[in-house]
Write an enzyme that holds these catalytic residues in place. Structure first.
Site, PDB file in Angstrom:
ATOM      1  CG  HIS A  32      -1.824   1.154   1.375  1.00 38.88           C
ATOM      2  ND1 HIS A  32      -3.192   1.081   1.188  1.00 38.88           N
ATOM      3  CD2 HIS A  32      -1.580   2.457   1.708  1.00 38.88           C
ATOM      4  CE1 HIS A  32      -3.738   2.263   1.386  1.00 38.88           C
ATOM      5  NE2 HIS A  32      -2.784   3.128   1.716  1.00 38.88           N
ATOM      6  CD  GLU A  33       1.705   3.621   3.660  1.00 36.42           C
ATOM      7  OE1 GLU A  33       1.870   4.673   3.017  1.00 36.42           O
ATOM      8  OE2 GLU A  33       0.701   3.428   4.376  1.00 36.42           O
ATOM      9  CG  HIS A  85       0.112   6.025  -0.787  1.00 39.40           C
ATOM     10  ND1 HIS A  85      -1.032   6.425  -1.438  1.00 39.40           N
ATOM     11  CD2 HIS A  85      -0.279   5.621   0.448  1.00 39.40           C
ATOM     12  CE1 HIS A  85      -2.075   6.249  -0.620  1.00 39.40           C
ATOM     13  NE2 HIS A  85      -1.646   5.754   0.520  1.00 39.40           N
ATOM     14  CG  HIS A 111      -6.256   6.386   0.178  1.00 36.11           C
ATOM     15  ND1 HIS A 111      -5.988   7.401   1.047  1.00 36.11           N
ATOM     16  CD2 HIS A 111      -5.360   5.403   0.442  1.00 36.11           C
ATOM     17  CE1 HIS A 111      -4.979   7.052   1.822  1.00 36.11           C
ATOM     18  NE2 HIS A 111      -4.575   5.854   1.469  1.00 36.11           N
ATOM     19  CE1 TYR A 141      -6.814   3.963   3.650  1.00 31.26           C
ATOM     20  CE2 TYR A 141      -7.837   5.713   4.902  1.00 31.26           C
ATOM     21  CZ  TYR A 141      -6.701   5.097   4.436  1.00 31.26           C
ATOM     22  OH  TYR A 141      -5.471   5.599   4.737  1.00 31.26           O
TER      23      TYR A 141
HETATM   24 ZN   LIG Z   1      -2.773   5.108   2.101  1.00 27.08          ZN
END
Ligand SMILES: [Zn+2]
Ligand SMILES: *[C@@H]1O[C@H](CO)[C@@H](O)[C@H](O)[C@H]1NC(C)=O
Length: 280
Positions: A181-182, A185, A191, A237
């Site tokens: 996930h990071e 980014h 997101h 999320y």
């Molecule tokens: Zn994030």
């Protein structure tokens, strides 16, 4: 319902932990560190893990820490809140003549060998499904990721120029999916729930959002790359993200019962849009 399932999963884990403890603990010393709480954590989605790891950050953050928006996205100044969320080609990492995109990284000595291995596995996973090649820094590198254990899990979006920190705090961030996930980014992705077309797929219930956290549900021009909205994206999320009252902050459209935000690693769509963005 999800909570009940999780509780029963935990009960099973507790039982198995009790009865298999003897044989497992003999394997190696790290088995002792694998406490029951850690086993139950392995049931959590990436989005739940991130929320858990970053939930108490405001108490510990210093002036040296970057501002965080949307839970785990770092920015350097308030002015950046509304800036280009990495849609120009300038924030992509460059492609080498062999068609690969080499992204230099340095892992600081904050981590144990077991923790560093989780990070390395996350970095290397990209080689198996894309042209992204994370590789250790060389002296000639100008732009690079510094993977550190700072306050919480966070990353800037896209290539920033020079050194940029990807924080994977030892307490809470060292899971395969959170590492992916990071890194997404850092490669330029935002997101899923901030996609400009998200209102066709999720209804945001601002009345249930913690006061002051509404900005986490802004819409921006994200790098969708023609891919469909993906409830299973590792960048989506969960239903109760930033909830102030245990009521959902997002419900799917049109069927509110569809589950979403449960990814534990990158989805097929995450991989497809990465390959499209970087023309792998
Ligand atoms: Zn994030
Ligand atoms: C969603 O779940 C509720 C409660 O189980 C049910 O009454 C409702 O019909 C479901 N809605 C859809 C669209 O499936």
């Amino acid at each position: 319902m999800a909570h009940i399932l999780r509780l029963s999963a935990l009960a099973v884990l507790l039982l198995s932990a009790c009865c298999w403890a003897d044989s497992e603990l003999q394997e190696e010393d790290t088995a002792e560190e694998l406490s029951v709480s850690e086993l139950s954590v392995s049931e959590l989605s990436v989005s739940e893990l991130l929320e858990r790891a970053n939930s108490h950050l405001s108490e510990f953050r210093s002036d040296n820490d970057p501002i965080l928006i949307e839970g785990d996205i770092a920015i350097d100044s308030e002015a950046e809140r509304n800036a280009d969320p990495c849609t120009s080609s300038g924030c992509k990492w460059g492609k080498a003549s062999d068609g690969k995109v080499y992204v230099p990284y340095y892992i600081t000595n904050h981590f144990s060998s077991r923790e560093a291995a989780i990070i390395t596995r996350g970095l290397e996973s990209f080689s198996s499904f894309s042209c992204i090649r994370f590789r250790p820094t060389q002296s000639s590198d100008r732009d690079w990721l510094s993977i550190e254990s700072q306050n919480g899990c966070y990353s800037f979006v896209g290539r920033r120029g020079g050194k940029q920190v990807v924080s994977l705090a030892r307490s809470g961030c060292l899971y395969h999916g959170t590492v992916q996930h990071e890194l997404l980014h850092a490669l330029g992705f935002n997101h899923e729930q901030t996609r400009s077309d998200r209102d066709n797929h999720i209804k945001v219930l601002l009345q249930n959002v913690v006061s002051g956290m509404e900005h986490n549900f802004r819409k921006i021009a994200t790098l969708n790359q023609g891919s469909p909205y993906d409830y299973n994206s590792v960048m989506q999320y969960h239903r109760y993200a930033f909830s102030k009252n245990n009521q959902p902050t997002m419900v799917p459209i049109p069927n509110p019962n569809v589950s979403f935000g449960n990814a534990k690693e990158m989805s097929r769509n995450d991989i497809a849009r990465l390959n499209t963005l970087y023309k792998c």
